[in-house]
Design an enzyme around this catalytic site. Structure first.
Site, short mmCIF file in Angstrom:
data_model
loop_
_atom_site.label_atom_id
_atom_site.label_comp_id
_atom_site.label_asym_id
_atom_site.label_seq_id
_atom_site.Cartn_x
_atom_site.Cartn_y
_atom_site.Cartn_z
N GLU A 291 0.83 -1.21 0.00
CA GLU A 291 0.00 0.00 0.00
C GLU A 291 0.86 1.26 0.00
OE1 GLU A 291 -2.97 0.77 3.29
OE2 GLU A 291 -4.27 -0.05 1.73
N GLU A 294 2.10 1.73 -3.42
CA GLU A 294 1.04 2.33 -4.25
C GLU A 294 0.99 3.84 -4.04
OE1 GLU A 294 -2.99 0.21 -5.05
OE2 GLU A 294 -2.38 -0.36 -3.03
N CYS A 312 -8.42 -2.21 3.67
CA CYS A 312 -8.26 -3.39 4.53
C CYS A 312 -9.56 -3.85 5.17
CB CYS A 312 -7.25 -3.10 5.63
SG CYS A 312 -5.60 -2.73 5.00
N LYS A 371 -15.45 -10.06 7.94
CA LYS A 371 -14.35 -10.89 7.46
C LYS A 371 -14.85 -12.24 6.98
CE LYS A 371 -10.66 -8.31 7.92
NZ LYS A 371 -9.83 -7.95 6.77
N CYS A 522 -10.80 -1.84 14.27
CA CYS A 522 -11.01 -3.26 14.56
C CYS A 522 -11.13 -3.54 16.05
CB CYS A 522 -9.88 -4.09 13.98
SG CYS A 522 -9.74 -3.95 12.18
#
Length: 594
Positions: A291, A294, A312, A371, A522
């Protein structure tokens, strides 16, 4: 490094009164419910939650002011100067017991087989009020559960109409997958339009489940499937665990939030029978290498549109494809750490271990219900030639497995992860908190841009629970404008800023944007231990940042196992092999599916 700041809020006057005879002083605007906590008085409720606006839906929080016969609902009534609040007397307790009995008269009595058995707020209050028998005729409408998403399950008969899930879905997340249907005694919670949840705008984030007080919304339990593969002699079962799980699993065993149990988890997972134990923090480091590369390609070499947006979080990915598909070209194509570790386990690890990947079963332990959905999101989730990750368990499911196994979890010695997919940097572990992906990416992107090792790796401006954090970061000779948003409603505001700039022909207000669907990231995921609020989110986050500080290696690109991965197997970041295995694509999809 500069950060945008907000002005100082105006001072509010202090109000004084009493609660059960104890003096109390609170800022103007404080509810009676919150004022009572200042003097160690707990008022029962089933609808009030710290994350949400008070609705007074359940009617349990009734109190009286002085000798007035009128009962006030404490959660939504502001405390006023001179109030003499009584929170518990004979009449109030009787009213609360009667209210609970009414709720229970429309609630199934299958506590032993309920997914919230032992963790149900209604069950707890019924015990506190010593309700031992039905005093009102029992009547429950039978309706089949909604299992259509494969991630979360709605048990309609267990809904108590508190409205928490609807408020979360509509106001906090702006998803609008759930609503109240019908009126009066027939009022019920259901997917909007009375369709199945999989056909609704639902993004499987699980915040409805995290905030539900009963077993009306729970994660799909896949522990039986894991037990089966662990017992199958033809299968070789390996496991990975997410960054956030290590600082939340302890709550299920009575430990304080934020307690880091990484070593005990490694040992426990081996005791359960897993052939190898990996760490998703390792693949978080790999994600950052891809990432950050990128970002450098776009920001420095102008090969792609800005802003770059992180990818993510599968609930955010789902939300983007349904509502913000005009940003598909801005999305990082890097897969999530869960999927990266899965494909690396079935390729690099399988080759090194001499294992037929067809026999390999990869299980992931995640803080997130979305997920589960991600495992089959696109064909790229089968990049190994097999399903890259086979089964996903939430933190709650793992806690149940540990209890079933007879393992004395807290008495275990610390273990270590398996080599080649287990070593991680401090940057990998902070992935679990809002701002963590951005900070980890900046550590590596700054190195890639300047070619020098950072003296200070902390980027404090992206930390904290503010809904949107905006900052300008100086990287070598350039200024990088960033935004970090968590909770999907907050994301909408940031992307609208970008759209307005586009329409006006102006430069993008941000170069890099991090998004996490769940408030707090998360650590507040839909599959985490129940009872989430901002106090818990801060403690859980602190546990991750402690782990980061204690690591000898704190930047993803410096992780020696990641360096080895590229040297021996992948080649260069964003190279042909890395792109084939570690990247994905996105597709605009309708909000409602038929």
């Amino acid at each position: 490094m500069t950060t945008t700041t907000t002005g100082t809020p105006p001072a509010t006057r202090t109000l004084r009164g009493t609660i059960n005879g104890s003096p109390v002083a609170v800022p103007e605007g404080t509810s009676i419910f919150d004022a009572a906590r200042r003097v160690a008085v707990k008022i029962p409720t089933l609808c009030k939650h710290p994350d949400l606006l008070a609705t007074a839906a359940c009617g349990l929080c009734v109190v009286r002011n002085g000798t007035s016969p009128r009962l006030l609902r404490a959660c939504c009534t502001p405390f006023e100067e001179g109030m003499a609040i009584v929170t518990h007397d004979g009449e109030i307790v009787d009213v609360r017991r009667a209210t609970l009995e009414l709720i229970l008269s429309n609630h199934p009595q299958d506590c032993l087989t309920c997914g919230r058995n032992g963790e149900c707020e209604l069950q707890t209050l019924a015990a506190h009020f010593n309700i031992r028998h039905d005093s009102i005729k029992h009547y429950v409408k039978d309706r089949a559960p909604d299992t259509s998403t494969g991630s979360i399950v709605i048990e309609f008969s267990k809904c108590i109409k508190c409205g928490r899930c609807i408020q979360v879905c509509q106001e906090m997340q702006n998803v609008w997958a759930l609503s109240f249907l019908d009126r009066g005694i027939d009022t019920r919670m259901a997917p909007a339009g009375d369709i199945v949840l999989a056909e609704s705008p639902c993004v499987k984030c699980g915040q409805c489940s995290a905030h539900c007080p009963t077993g009306a919304i729970v994660e799909k339990d896949e522990t039986p499937e894991v037990w089966n593969v662990l017992r199958d002699p033809e299968k070789i079962c390996v496991v990975q665990m997410a960054p956030a799980t290590r600082v939340t699993i302890g709550e299920a065993f009575g430990l304080p939030p934020g307690t880091n149990l990484t070593g005990k988890l490694y040992t426990a997972l081996r005791r359960l029978g897993f052939h190898a134990v990996f760490d998703t923090n390792f693949s978080a480091d790999v994600t950052i290498v891809e990432e950050a590369s990128e970002f450098i390609e776009r920001f420095v070499h102008h090969r792609g549109p800005l802003p770059l947006i992180t990818s993510c979080c599968p609930a955010w990915t789902d939300y983007m494809e349904k509502r913000h598909w005009d940003f598909i070209d801005n999305f990082s194509t890097a897969k999530s750490p869960q999927q990266m570790l899965g494909v690396l386990a079935k390729t690099w690890y399988a080759q090194k271990a001499g294992i037929d990947p067809a026999r390999l079963v990869v299980v992931s332990i995640m803080p997130c219900t979305a997920k589960k959905y991600e495992l089959s999101r696109t064909d790229e989730m089968f990049a190994s030639g097999h399903k890259d990750v086979d089964i996903c368990l939430t933190t709650r499911e793992l806690a149940r497995m540990l209890e079933q196994s007879g393992i004395d979890f807290l008495a275990l010695e610390d273990g270590t992860a398996d080599s080649i997919l287990g070593e991680y940097s401090g940057a990998g572990t902070i992935f679990g908190a809002t701002g963590g992906v951005m900070e980890a990416a900046l550590r590596t992107a700054a190195h890639y841009a300047g070619g020098e090792r950072l003296g200070k790796v902390e980027f404090e401006s992206v930390r904290g629970l503010e809904g949107v954090k905006r900052a300008t970061i100086d990287v070598k000779d350039a200024s990088v404008r960033i935004a970090v948003a968590h909770g999907l409603r907050n994301v909408d505001a940031v992307l609208d800023e970008v759209r307005e700039a586009r329409k006006a022909g102006k430069e993008t207000p941000y170069h890099f944007i991090e998004v996490m669907a769940c408030p707090g990231g998360c650590i507040g995921g839909g599959g985490q231990p129940y009872g989430v609020n901002d106090e818990l989110r801060r403690k859980r986050t602190a546990g991750l940042y402690r782990d980061d500080r204690e690591k000898a290696v704190r930047c993803s690109h410096e992780n020696p196992e990641v360096v080895r991965l590229y040297d021996e197997f992948l080649g260069r970041p964003l190279g042909e092999k890395a792109h084939a295995l570690l990247h994905t694509r996105y597709t605009a999809r309708p909000l409602y599916r038929r």
